[in-house]
Design a protein around this motif. Sequence first.
Motif, mmCIF file in Angstrom:
data_model
loop_
_atom_site.group_PDB
_atom_site.id
_atom_site.type_symbol
_atom_site.label_atom_id
_atom_site.label_comp_id
_atom_site.label_asym_id
_atom_site.label_seq_id
_atom_site.Cartn_x
_atom_site.Cartn_y
_atom_site.Cartn_z
ATOM 1 N N THR A 3 47.408 -60.898 -51.707
ATOM 2 C CA THR A 3 46.071 -60.605 -52.202
ATOM 3 C C THR A 3 45.387 -59.616 -51.269
ATOM 4 N N ILE A 4 44.919 -58.527 -51.840
ATOM 5 C CA ILE A 4 44.151 -57.540 -51.077
ATOM 6 C C ILE A 4 42.681 -57.851 -51.322
ATOM 7 N N SER A 5 41.945 -58.157 -50.261
ATOM 8 C CA SER A 5 40.550 -58.555 -50.440
ATOM 9 C C SER A 5 39.557 -57.547 -49.865
ATOM 10 N N GLU A 6 40.039 -56.537 -49.167
ATOM 11 C CA GLU A 6 39.132 -55.494 -48.678
ATOM 12 C C GLU A 6 39.881 -54.184 -48.510
ATOM 13 N N ARG A 7 39.139 -53.115 -48.610
ATOM 14 C CA ARG A 7 39.728 -51.788 -48.434
ATOM 15 C C ARG A 7 39.925 -51.513 -46.959
ATOM 16 N N SER A 8 40.934 -50.700 -46.677
ATOM 17 C CA SER A 8 41.130 -50.216 -45.306
ATOM 18 C C SER A 8 41.761 -48.829 -45.383
ATOM 19 N N TYR A 9 41.507 -48.044 -44.351
ATOM 20 C CA TYR A 9 42.098 -46.713 -44.284
ATOM 21 C C TYR A 9 43.536 -46.824 -43.799
ATOM 22 N N VAL A 10 44.438 -46.112 -44.477
ATOM 23 C CA VAL A 10 45.840 -46.098 -44.066
ATOM 24 C C VAL A 10 46.303 -44.702 -43.676
ATOM 25 N N GLY A 11 45.442 -43.711 -43.883
ATOM 26 C CA GLY A 11 45.786 -42.350 -43.504
ATOM 27 C C GLY A 11 44.537 -41.514 -43.315
ATOM 28 N N LEU A 12 44.607 -40.549 -42.388
ATOM 29 C CA LEU A 12 43.473 -39.675 -42.118
ATOM 30 C C LEU A 12 43.978 -38.364 -41.543
ATOM 31 N N SER A 13 43.448 -37.277 -42.058
ATOM 32 C CA SER A 13 43.747 -35.949 -41.545
ATOM 33 C C SER A 13 42.463 -35.144 -41.600
ATOM 34 N N ALA A 14 42.283 -34.205 -40.668
ATOM 35 C CA ALA A 14 41.048 -33.421 -40.644
ATOM 36 C C ALA A 14 41.335 -31.994 -40.223
ATOM 37 N N SER A 15 40.463 -31.089 -40.700
ATOM 38 C CA SER A 15 40.529 -29.693 -40.277
ATOM 39 C C SER A 15 39.144 -29.291 -39.794
ATOM 40 N N ASP A 16 38.879 -28.006 -39.721
ATOM 41 C CA ASP A 16 37.618 -27.552 -39.152
ATOM 42 C C ASP A 16 36.391 -27.822 -40.018
ATOM 43 N N SER A 17 36.547 -28.125 -41.283
ATOM 44 C CA SER A 17 35.371 -28.334 -42.127
ATOM 45 C C SER A 17 35.510 -29.476 -43.134
ATOM 46 N N HIS A 18 36.667 -30.118 -43.194
ATOM 47 C CA HIS A 18 36.838 -31.209 -44.147
ATOM 48 C C HIS A 18 37.885 -32.195 -43.628
ATOM 49 N N PHE A 19 37.981 -33.315 -44.314
ATOM 50 C CA PHE A 19 38.982 -34.308 -43.957
ATOM 51 C C PHE A 19 39.605 -34.878 -45.220
ATOM 52 N N LEU A 20 40.742 -35.520 -45.053
ATOM 53 C CA LEU A 20 41.478 -36.148 -46.138
ATOM 54 C C LEU A 20 41.771 -37.577 -45.702
ATOM 55 N N SER A 21 41.430 -38.543 -46.548
ATOM 56 C CA SER A 21 41.678 -39.937 -46.205
ATOM 57 C C SER A 21 42.368 -40.642 -47.357
ATOM 58 N N CYS A 22 43.052 -41.721 -47.029
ATOM 59 C CA CYS A 22 43.727 -42.536 -48.033
ATOM 60 C C CYS A 22 43.486 -43.998 -47.676
#
Length: 155
Positions: free
Chosen positions: A129-148
Motif C-alpha cells: 500500500t502506497i500511502s504518501e507521495r515521495s520523490y524518486v528522481g530529480l534533475s536540474a539545469s540552469d533554469s528548470h528542474f525535472l522530478s519524478c
Amino acid sequence: MRFYTGDESGLIKCIDIDANVSLLEAQAQAAKRTKAAAKAKANLKAGEQAAAADTSLAGVEIRTVDGRVNRSNGIQQMCTTKWATNDRAFAVARKNGNIDVVGFEGEQLFTYTDEKFAERVSIKYNGRTISERSYVGLSASDSHFLSCTNMGEVR
C-alpha cells in the motif's frame, strides 16, 4: 575533499576532509580520546563533573549549510546544478513536496511547492500500500528542474 549530504531531518551538511590527514589515524586518535574520557569518568568521585569528551576527527570538519531539524522537510533527492543566479547550487526535493534550489552557502534561490503532496492517497500495488507521495528522481539545469514521484508523476 568536500562532500555535501542531505538527511531525513531536512539538513544539508558539508563535510570537509583534509587530504593530508589519514582517516584511520584520525579515527584511532578519536577512539583514544573517548576511551581516556570514559576512564576519567569512571575514576570520578561522587559529585564531580566529567569534562565532555572530544570525539571529533582530526582533519574532518562537518558544518550545516542549510535547514532546520524538521522531519516534514526531510530530503528525499538532491542534485547539484548551475542555477540562473548562482553557479553553485543544489536542487533539493523534500518530503513535504517542496523543491528548493539552495546555494552552496545556504542561500534560498527558488522554491516550488507541489500541491499534490498534501493530498492523501491509498493505492495497492504489488501487494503493497502506497500511502504518501515521495520523490524518486530529480534533475536540474540552469533554469528548470525535472522530478519524478513514486506515483509515476513526472514534472
